[in-house]
Scaffold this motif. Structure first.
Motif, mmCIF file in Angstrom:
data_model
loop_
_atom_site.group_PDB
_atom_site.id
_atom_site.type_symbol
_atom_site.label_atom_id
_atom_site.label_comp_id
_atom_site.label_asym_id
_atom_site.label_seq_id
_atom_site.Cartn_x
_atom_site.Cartn_y
_atom_site.Cartn_z
ATOM 1 N N LYS A 54 -79.636 -105.807 56.219
ATOM 2 C CA LYS A 54 -81.095 -105.924 56.217
ATOM 3 C C LYS A 54 -81.612 -106.166 54.801
ATOM 4 O O LYS A 54 -82.491 -107.005 54.579
ATOM 5 C CB LYS A 54 -81.716 -104.661 56.819
ATOM 6 C CG LYS A 54 -83.224 -104.702 56.912
ATOM 7 C CD LYS A 54 -83.737 -103.404 57.521
ATOM 8 C CE LYS A 54 -85.235 -103.310 57.434
ATOM 9 N NZ LYS A 54 -85.715 -101.977 57.796
ATOM 10 N N ARG A 55 -81.064 -105.460 53.836
ATOM 11 C CA ARG A 55 -81.476 -105.645 52.434
ATOM 12 C C ARG A 55 -81.137 -107.058 51.936
ATOM 13 O O ARG A 55 -81.939 -107.698 51.254
ATOM 14 C CB ARG A 55 -80.827 -104.592 51.540
ATOM 15 C CG ARG A 55 -81.502 -103.235 51.624
ATOM 16 C CD ARG A 55 -80.951 -102.258 50.591
ATOM 17 N NE ARG A 55 -79.597 -101.820 50.885
ATOM 18 C CZ ARG A 55 -79.295 -100.843 51.746
ATOM 19 N NH1 ARG A 55 -80.245 -100.211 52.397
ATOM 20 N NH2 ARG A 55 -78.040 -100.502 51.953
ATOM 21 N N ARG A 58 -83.481 -109.591 53.618
ATOM 22 C CA ARG A 58 -84.810 -109.484 53.008
ATOM 23 C C ARG A 58 -84.827 -110.155 51.642
ATOM 24 O O ARG A 58 -85.691 -110.964 51.336
ATOM 25 C CB ARG A 58 -85.227 -108.015 52.882
ATOM 26 C CG ARG A 58 -86.578 -107.833 52.174
ATOM 27 C CD ARG A 58 -86.817 -106.398 51.742
ATOM 28 N NE ARG A 58 -85.730 -105.807 50.976
ATOM 29 C CZ ARG A 58 -85.501 -106.018 49.679
ATOM 30 N NH1 ARG A 58 -86.281 -106.824 48.980
ATOM 31 N NH2 ARG A 58 -84.490 -105.433 49.070
ATOM 32 N N ARG A 59 -83.855 -109.821 50.830
ATOM 33 C CA ARG A 59 -83.780 -110.353 49.468
ATOM 34 C C ARG A 59 -83.670 -111.878 49.454
ATOM 35 O O ARG A 59 -84.177 -112.546 48.558
ATOM 36 C CB ARG A 59 -82.598 -109.710 48.742
ATOM 37 C CG ARG A 59 -82.540 -109.980 47.269
ATOM 38 C CD ARG A 59 -81.466 -109.185 46.549
ATOM 39 N NE ARG A 59 -80.134 -109.386 47.094
ATOM 40 C CZ ARG A 59 -79.394 -108.431 47.679
ATOM 41 N NH1 ARG A 59 -79.845 -107.204 47.789
ATOM 42 N NH2 ARG A 59 -78.186 -108.702 48.144
ATOM 43 N N TYR A 65 -86.079 -110.683 61.404
ATOM 44 C CA TYR A 65 -84.751 -110.094 61.601
ATOM 45 C C TYR A 65 -84.820 -109.172 62.808
ATOM 46 O O TYR A 65 -85.629 -108.244 62.838
ATOM 47 C CB TYR A 65 -84.347 -109.335 60.342
ATOM 48 C CG TYR A 65 -82.985 -108.685 60.379
ATOM 49 C CD1 TYR A 65 -81.881 -109.356 60.875
ATOM 50 C CD2 TYR A 65 -82.795 -107.406 59.885
ATOM 51 C CE1 TYR A 65 -80.629 -108.763 60.893
ATOM 52 C CE2 TYR A 65 -81.543 -106.803 59.886
ATOM 53 C CZ TYR A 65 -80.462 -107.491 60.398
ATOM 54 O OH TYR A 65 -79.219 -106.907 60.408
ATOM 55 N N LEU A 80 -91.003 -110.457 57.525
ATOM 56 C CA LEU A 80 -91.115 -110.364 56.078
ATOM 57 C C LEU A 80 -92.565 -110.597 55.659
ATOM 58 O O LEU A 80 -93.166 -111.613 55.998
ATOM 59 C CB LEU A 80 -90.206 -111.412 55.429
ATOM 60 C CG LEU A 80 -89.873 -111.255 53.961
ATOM 61 C CD1 LEU A 80 -89.192 -109.926 53.680
ATOM 62 C CD2 LEU A 80 -88.983 -112.401 53.509
ATOM 63 N N TYR A 85 -89.826 -105.948 54.570
ATOM 64 C CA TYR A 85 -89.757 -106.020 56.029
ATOM 65 C C TYR A 85 -90.696 -104.993 56.643
ATOM 66 O O TYR A 85 -90.683 -103.816 56.270
ATOM 67 C CB TYR A 85 -88.338 -105.764 56.538
ATOM 68 C CG TYR A 85 -87.477 -107.004 56.596
ATOM 69 C CD1 TYR A 85 -87.964 -108.202 57.104
ATOM 70 C CD2 TYR A 85 -86.166 -106.977 56.160
ATOM 71 C CE1 TYR A 85 -87.177 -109.338 57.158
ATOM 72 C CE2 TYR A 85 -85.369 -108.097 56.225
ATOM 73 C CZ TYR A 85 -85.883 -109.277 56.721
ATOM 74 O OH TYR A 85 -85.106 -110.399 56.794
#
Length: 123
Positions: A54-55, A58-59, A65, A80, A85
């Motif tokens: 997830k990180r 997101r990044r 997601y 996002l 998120y």
């Protein structure tokens, strides 16, 4: 296979792309860059899917997601917003509606109850 950056290459269970969007298909059939939507079906991998993956998603700018946690019978859909998120909330009818793909609606309650006819009717 999705190549997000030089350190992260994942094989999500599903992706949706917008032609001309933030990702492209390579000549080897890989997706290079962030798809607009990534879907993970998580059994024993839920901690990874809701943590490290997830990180990374997101990044790298994955706009939506979705994680279906099989054992917990739970569905998490994130979108996002300003680099963070947020959890997507169902509308008044209990339907999750994509903000990136108009018309992509999911009746999470019916999906979790294995009522695929109702899920398809919502779509």
């Amino acid at each position: 296979t999705v190549r997000l950056d030089s350190d992260n290459e994942f094989q999500p269970d599903g992706v949706l792309l917008i032609p001309g969007g933030s990702s492209q298909l390579t000549s080897y059939g890989y997706i290079q860059g962030a798809p607009e939507l990534v879907v993970e079906i998580a059994a024993s991998s839920a901690a990874i899917d809701l943590g490290d993956k997830k990180r990374v998603y997101r990044r790298n700018g994955v706009q939506e997601y979705l994680v279906w946690q099989i054992f917990d019978q739970k569905l998490d859909w994130f979108y996002l917003e300003e680099g963070v998120y947020q959890s997507l909330s169902p509308n008044d009818e209990g339907i999750l509606c994509s903000g990136v793909f108009p018309g992509l609606w999911l009746n999470a309650t019916q999906l979790l109850q294995n009522n695929l006819a109702a899920v398809l009717a919502t779509l």
